[in-house]
Design a protein around this motif. Structure first.
Motif, PDB file in Angstrom:
ATOM      1  N   PRO A 514       0.814  -1.227   0.000  1.00 49.29           N
ATOM      2  CA  PRO A 514       0.000   0.000   0.000  1.00 49.29           C
ATOM      3  C   PRO A 514       0.843   1.270   0.000  1.00 49.29           C
ATOM      4  O   PRO A 514       0.504   2.251  -0.681  1.00 49.29           O
ATOM      5  CB  PRO A 514      -0.835  -0.137   1.283  1.00 49.29           C
ATOM      6  CG  PRO A 514      -0.906  -1.606   1.529  1.00 49.29           C
ATOM      7  CD  PRO A 514       0.421  -2.151   1.087  1.00 49.29           C
ATOM      8  N   GLU A 515       1.932   1.271   0.759  1.00 43.56           N
ATOM      9  CA  GLU A 515       2.752   2.480   0.792  1.00 43.56           C
ATOM     10  C   GLU A 515       3.435   2.722  -0.561  1.00 43.56           C
ATOM     11  O   GLU A 515       3.518   3.853  -1.042  1.00 43.56           O
ATOM     12  CB  GLU A 515       3.794   2.359   1.898  1.00 43.56           C
ATOM     13  CG  GLU A 515       3.200   2.342   3.307  1.00 43.56           C
ATOM     14  CD  GLU A 515       4.278   2.303   4.370  1.00 43.56           C
ATOM     15  OE1 GLU A 515       5.479   2.286   3.989  1.00 43.56           O
ATOM     16  OE2 GLU A 515       3.931   2.294   5.557  1.00 43.56           O
ATOM     17  N   LEU A 517       2.319   1.687  -3.424  1.00 45.90           N
ATOM     18  CA  LEU A 517       1.262   2.096  -4.338  1.00 45.90           C
ATOM     19  C   LEU A 517       0.932   3.574  -4.172  1.00 45.90           C
ATOM     20  O   LEU A 517       0.749   4.306  -5.150  1.00 45.90           O
ATOM     21  CB  LEU A 517       0.016   1.234  -4.109  1.00 45.90           C
ATOM     22  CG  LEU A 517      -1.206   1.575  -4.973  1.00 45.90           C
ATOM     23  CD1 LEU A 517      -0.879   1.429  -6.451  1.00 45.90           C
ATOM     24  CD2 LEU A 517      -2.400   0.687  -4.592  1.00 45.90           C
ATOM     25  N   ALA A 518       0.876   4.033  -2.928  1.00 45.28           N
ATOM     26  CA  ALA A 518       0.580   5.439  -2.665  1.00 45.28           C
ATOM     27  C   ALA A 518       1.671   6.345  -3.237  1.00 45.28           C
ATOM     28  O   ALA A 518       1.393   7.406  -3.816  1.00 45.28           O
ATOM     29  CB  ALA A 518       0.403   5.672  -1.169  1.00 45.28           C
ATOM     30  N   ARG A 519       2.933   5.927  -3.067  1.00 46.23           N
ATOM     31  CA  ARG A 519       4.025   6.736  -3.604  1.00 46.23           C
ATOM     32  C   ARG A 519       3.968   6.800  -5.134  1.00 46.23           C
ATOM     33  O   ARG A 519       4.205   7.838  -5.750  1.00 46.23           O
ATOM     34  CB  ARG A 519       5.375   6.158  -3.161  1.00 46.23           C
ATOM     35  CG  ARG A 519       5.675   6.350  -1.676  1.00 46.23           C
ATOM     36  CD  ARG A 519       7.145   6.084  -1.399  1.00 46.23           C
ATOM     37  NE  ARG A 519       7.563   4.753  -1.805  1.00 46.23           N
ATOM     38  CZ  ARG A 519       7.522   3.674  -1.006  1.00 46.23           C
ATOM     39  NH1 ARG A 519       7.070   3.789   0.235  1.00 46.23           N
ATOM     40  NH2 ARG A 519       7.917   2.504  -1.451  1.00 46.23           N
ATOM     41  N   THR A 520       3.630   5.680  -5.739  1.00 45.42           N
ATOM     42  CA  THR A 520       3.533   5.644  -7.200  1.00 45.42           C
ATOM     43  C   THR A 520       2.422   6.560  -7.693  1.00 45.42           C
ATOM     44  O   THR A 520       2.604   7.346  -8.639  1.00 45.42           O
ATOM     45  CB  THR A 520       3.280   4.205  -7.675  1.00 45.42           C
ATOM     46  OG1 THR A 520       4.348   3.373  -7.239  1.00 45.42           O
ATOM     47  CG2 THR A 520       3.163   4.149  -9.190  1.00 45.42           C
ATOM     48  N   GLN A 521       1.266   6.463  -7.084  1.00 51.27           N
ATOM     49  CA  GLN A 521       0.146   7.305  -7.503  1.00 51.27           C
ATOM     50  C   GLN A 521       0.436   8.778  -7.271  1.00 51.27           C
ATOM     51  O   GLN A 521       0.040   9.639  -8.070  1.00 51.27           O
ATOM     52  CB  GLN A 521      -1.123   6.874  -6.764  1.00 51.27           C
ATOM     53  CG  GLN A 521      -1.612   5.492  -7.177  1.00 51.27           C
ATOM     54  CD  GLN A 521      -2.808   5.036  -6.357  1.00 51.27           C
ATOM     55  OE1 GLN A 521      -3.015   5.482  -5.224  1.00 51.27           O
ATOM     56  NE2 GLN A 521      -3.597   4.143  -6.925  1.00 51.27           N
ATOM     57  N   GLN A 522       1.145   9.094  -6.181  1.00 46.54           N
ATOM     58  CA  GLN A 522       1.492  10.479  -5.908  1.00 46.54           C
ATOM     59  C   GLN A 522       2.471  11.012  -6.964  1.00 46.54           C
ATOM     60  O   GLN A 522       2.376  12.159  -7.405  1.00 46.54           O
ATOM     61  CB  GLN A 522       2.099  10.607  -4.516  1.00 46.54           C
ATOM     62  CG  GLN A 522       2.453  12.036  -4.128  1.00 46.54           C
ATOM     63  CD  GLN A 522       3.027  12.120  -2.721  1.00 46.54           C
ATOM     64  OE1 GLN A 522       3.201  11.104  -2.050  1.00 46.54           O
ATOM     65  NE2 GLN A 522       3.312  13.335  -2.289  1.00 46.54           N
ATOM     66  N   GLU A 602      -4.387  -0.734 -11.253  1.00 52.85           N
ATOM     67  CA  GLU A 602      -5.001   0.586 -11.186  1.00 52.85           C
ATOM     68  C   GLU A 602      -5.068   1.044 -12.632  1.00 52.85           C
ATOM     69  O   GLU A 602      -4.038   1.138 -13.306  1.00 52.85           O
ATOM     70  CB  GLU A 602      -4.164   1.551 -10.349  1.00 52.85           C
ATOM     71  CG  GLU A 602      -4.305   1.370  -8.852  1.00 52.85           C
ATOM     72  CD  GLU A 602      -5.703   1.770  -8.366  1.00 52.85           C
ATOM     73  OE1 GLU A 602      -6.296   2.693  -8.969  1.00 52.85           O
ATOM     74  OE2 GLU A 602      -6.201   1.139  -7.422  1.00 52.85           O
TER      75      GLU A 602
END
Length: 624
Positions: A514-515, A517-522, A602
């Motif tokens: 999850p972390e 993934l969050a960094r990638t999306q950001q 995603e």
């Protein structure tokens, strides 16, 4: 050629035709009025034919010595570009940092694009069409009014008018029958008609003296014999189409004036004395003068305009009054054709242009899209080479000939990491030459592009933007043409390549952290086009039936990552027995499909909207 370009080119050529004709009739004082009228009549007729020669006639392209040479597009050192498809991002590894010096993405607001520019060309064409429509409406109203006035008129079949008309017509050599109409209008004296000409007489004309009747009929029947009403209509049509051109109005006015003088000369050549004719004309103008006389499209004898000049000409016994004879008339026509035909078919090799807007599938413009124009049929090959290492060099416009380094060898050296090839690439950058240069443009923030100062000819237009399919289209640019061609980009397919070894015996499932993934999306949040991010990966398993005797196999899957992130397999490409037309090793295809269907992503986001994306998956099963 656009409508505005056709209008401007036609106007210039018509002016080049009418200008010399007006100069000739102004300077050429010694010949008769009929000679000057013939010169203007031929010029006006040729001016009406000229637009058709320009629009649909054959074209002879003359070289242009004033065409600016467009420079070849070059990319500063340090630029990079990867054409073709997107690469899916795996969230478990996390994205790398953005390249140093990479341009910040530009967000175009909805509705952005070329609509913000004032459409000058279309506005000018619209104004011209409105002027033509107004002129046509006025001409039709005048013709209807003429018909309405002469409609209730009675035919004159006997009496002094009819007998005098037959006598004067015979003296003028008139072979066509002419109808005489007695109207109820008190000031209507005019001649009109082509195949069935008619002379409309005013109310009370039956009481005129024989001398006046003879003068009037001689003048009006001279108009009929000379086909002045047809030429008068030609002048009206020319002014209707070229309503903004003062030379067209000057030619029309002078054509009318010389026509009246030529008919006056015909009357004098029949034996009428100049002072007697002048006296009758003065009385007619006084009796028939009306403020609305100018509104009729018919040929009117007692028109007030040019009256003083006509009287002066009648009283001058030294003026030549003979009409232009056959050979001289043909000489004027030949001279006009020698000027008209080259003007009609001549198209200078003026520089052309191409502009448009590059949009994505949602209709929004895209910035920093590179477009390249390459002359069709040339030996030039355009290549985009990305060199490995810290220093990346982009070379679009690399000219490769048969005697030089082959493109495949250049690519091989580039991909092997040979930085020295950059010097070779720069040395071979194309420049405009005998074979035609290569031209390029980059879209602005609204997706607009423009090629300017391009020599006319056939081209190949290549469009490349990372994440979208490359586009190549044929483009033909005429001399001086400013063409418009919009480009719609399509999302490129995502590429996945997996190697499966014989030791892969159990499904391996990997779920995105999850972390991470969050960094990638950001990191991707500011991008207008965000590639799909794999959040669940299932590795294919080597088929158990093939482990004892392993063999190599390649399976290609054409899939679709939906807007929900689910992978749908659409087709399978695998080796097939050419005789039986059956899969040679179907176990590999089943293993590949079973794994890929369990992947999750995603989805791709275009302008912050999830969109489906095609994905090409290549799975290599190792043979050992």
């Amino acid at each position: 050629m656009s409508a505005l370009q056709l209008l401007l080119e036609t106007t210039v050529k018509i002016s080049a035709l009418l200008g010399p004709a007006l100069v000739v009739v102004s300077v050429w004082r010694f010949p008769s009025a009929a000679s000057r009228h013939w010169v203007l009549a031929v010029a006006v007729t040729c001016a009406l034919v000229l637009p058709f020669l320009v629009a649909v006639g054959p074209t002879w392209s003359a070289p242009s010595y004033f065409t600016p040479v467009a420079a070849v597009w070059s990319v500063p050192d340090g630029g990079s570009f990867i054409g073709g498809g997107m690469q899916a991002v795996t969230a478990t590894t996390g994205p790398g940092p953005a390249p140093a010096g990479a341009p910040a993405p530009t967000v175009v607001p909805p509705g952005g694009g070329p609509s913000g520019r004032f459409p000058v060309a279309s506005t000018l064409v619209t104004v011209w069409m409105l002027g033509v429509g107004l002129g046509l409406a006025v001409l039709l109203v005048r013709l209807v009014r003429l018909r309405w006035i002469s409609g209730p008129s009675q035919a004159v079949v006997s009496g002094s008018w009819r007998s005098m008309a037959d006598e004067v017509g015979s003296q003028l050599g008139l072979r066509r029958p002419v109808r005489l109409l007695q109207s109820r209008h008190p000031t209507m004296l005019a001649t009109w008609g082509i195949l069935r000409p008619r002379v409309v007489l005013p109310k009370g004309a039956q009481r005129w003296e024989p001398a006046r009747i003879r003068v009037v009929l001689a003048h009006e029947l001279a108009h009929v014999r000379r086909q002045d009403w047809l030429l008068h209509l030609f002048g009206e049509l020319l002014c209707m189409v070229q309503w903004f051109n003062p030379l067209a109005w000057a030619a029309r006015s002078r054509l009318r004036a010389e026509g009246e003088l030529a008919c006056d000369d015909e009357v004098l050549r029949l034996g009428v004395r100049g002072p007697d004719y002048a006296t009758e004309l003065v009385d007619l103008v006084r009796v028939l003068r009306t403020p609305r006389a100018h509104s009729s499209p018919a040929v009117a004898m007692a028109r007030p305009s040019g009256f003083e000049r006509r009287i002066t000409a009648m009283m001058n016994p030294t003026l030549r009054r003979q009409p232009l004879l056959g050979q001289a008339r043909l000489g004027v026509v030949a001279a006009a054709l020698l000027l008209t035909v080259p003007l009609g078919i001549l198209a200078q090799g003026a520089a052309a242009g191409l502009s448009g807007v590059v949009t994505d599938q949602s209709g929004r413009g895209w910035a920093d899209v590179r477009l390249v124009l390459v002359p069709a049929g040339s030996s030039t090959r355009v290549a985009t080479l990305t060199l490995k290492g810290d220093v990346q060099v982009l070379a679009d416009e690399v000219r490769i000939t048969e005697d030089e380094l082959r493109l495949e060898e250049l690519e091989k050296r580039a991909l092997s990491g040979d930085d020295g090839v950059a010097v070779e690439i720069k040395r071979r950058l194309a420049a405009p030459g005998e074979e035609g240069g290569i031209y390029a443009s980059t879209t602005d923030a609204a997706g607009r592009f423009a090629f300017e100062a391009i020599p006319p000819g056939d081209y190949r237009l290549s469009v490349q933007r990372s994440g979208f399919e490359p586009i190549e289209q044929a483009v033909t640019l005429g001399a001086g043409q400013q063409a418009t061609q919009d480009i719609a980009l399509r999302l490129a397919a995502v590429q996945e390549h997996i190697v499966v070894s014989v030791t892969s015996r159990a499904p391996r499932v990997t779920v995105a952290d999850p972390e991470a993934l969050a960094r990638t999306q950001q990191a991707l949040a500011t991008e207008r086009l965000q590639p799909p991010v794999k959040v669940r990966d299932v590795a294919p398993v080597y088929p158990a039936s093939r482990r004892d005797q392993p063999s190599a196999a390649e399976v290609r899957l054409e899939t679709m990552v939906t807007a929900a992130g689910v992978v749908e397999v659409e087709s399978v490409v695998i080796q097939v027995d050419p005789d039986l037309l059956t899969p040679v090793q179907p176990e590999f295809a089943r293993a590949a499909v079973e794994a890929v269907r369990q992947w999750q992503y995603e989805p791709t986001r275009l302008n912050d909207v999830a969109v489906p994306t095609r994905m090409m998956v290549t799975i290599d099963f190792a043979g050992s």
